[in-house]
Design an enzyme around this catalytic site. Structure first.
Site, PDB file in Angstrom:
ATOM      1  N   TYR A  51       0.835  -1.193   0.000  1.00 51.72           N
ATOM      2  CA  TYR A  51       0.000   0.000   0.000  1.00 51.72           C
ATOM      3  C   TYR A  51       0.873   1.247   0.000  1.00 51.72           C
ATOM      4  CZ  TYR A  51       0.828   0.721   5.015  1.00 51.72           C
ATOM      5  OH  TYR A  51       1.410   0.939   6.233  1.00 51.72           O
ATOM      6  N   CYS A  52       0.273   2.352  -0.416  1.00 51.44           N
ATOM      7  CA  CYS A  52       0.909   3.660  -0.382  1.00 51.44           C
ATOM      8  C   CYS A  52      -0.171   4.646   0.074  1.00 51.44           C
ATOM      9  CB  CYS A  52       1.504   4.030  -1.746  1.00 51.44           C
ATOM     10  SG  CYS A  52       0.284   4.170  -3.058  1.00 51.44           S
ATOM     11  N   ARG A  53      -0.071   5.889  -0.311  1.00 53.51           N
ATOM     12  CA  ARG A  53      -1.062   6.869   0.118  1.00 53.51           C
ATOM     13  C   ARG A  53      -2.370   6.721  -0.666  1.00 53.51           C
ATOM     14  NH1 ARG A  53      -3.081  11.725  -1.146  1.00 53.51           N
ATOM     15  NH2 ARG A  53      -1.780  11.975  -2.976  1.00 53.51           N
TER      16      ARG A  53
ATOM     17  N   GLY B 208      -2.572   4.682  -3.861  1.00 57.76           N
ATOM     18  CA  GLY B 208      -2.626   3.508  -4.722  1.00 57.76           C
ATOM     19  C   GLY B 208      -1.729   3.568  -5.939  1.00 57.76           C
TER      20      GLY B 208
ATOM     21  N   ILE C  91      -3.774   3.866   1.572  1.00 51.95           N
ATOM     22  CA  ILE C  91      -4.126   3.998   2.983  1.00 51.95           C
ATOM     23  C   ILE C  91      -5.300   4.969   3.168  1.00 51.95           C
ATOM     24  CG2 ILE C  91      -2.512   5.849   3.572  1.00 51.95           C
ATOM     25  CD1 ILE C  91      -1.909   4.241   6.198  1.00 51.95           C
TER      26      ILE C  91
END
Length: 113
Positions: free
Chosen positions: A80-82, A84, A109
């Site tokens: 995951y990242c901020r 996608g 996230i």
């Protein structure tokens, strides 16, 4: 339709190791057992809050490949990242590196909270 898929690529092929999943499905899967959970945001983003016991491997780091090569390519990996975008790019890189089962949190996230 298949001509368009060939020309423009499909979002997720049946043979792809990458599966983009919803926040609820992601939460369910990472809570089932001890998993390879990776946050690909920057260290400052990671410090502002993370999911569970995620390991931070910065997408922009020069040690990106080195860090991912330390992980088990045959075990599922959850990314995951901020939002996608970085995790989607990471998933593609990991598939090329030989990872067999990659789960990418759709919406990052931001969708998880």
């Amino acid at each position: 339709m298949s001509i368009f898929s060939f020309l423009f690529g499909s979002k997720q092929s049946k043979d792809s190791a990458i599966k983009r999943i919803s926040a609820s499905e992601f939460k369910e899967k990472i809570n089932q057992k001890n998993v390879q959970l990776i946050d690909v945001r920057t260290p400052s983003e990671y410090k502002s809050g993370r999911i569970g016991k995620a390991k931070n491997i910065d997408f922009y780091s020069g040690k990106f490949n080195v860090e991912f090569n330390k992980l088990n390519k045959n075990e599922p990996i959850y990314l995951y990242c901020r939002s996608g975008n970085r995790s989607r790019q990471t998933a593609k890189k990991l598939e090329a590196m030989g990872f067999k089962e990659i789960y990418d949190l759709k919406g990052g996230i931001m969708s998880y909270r």
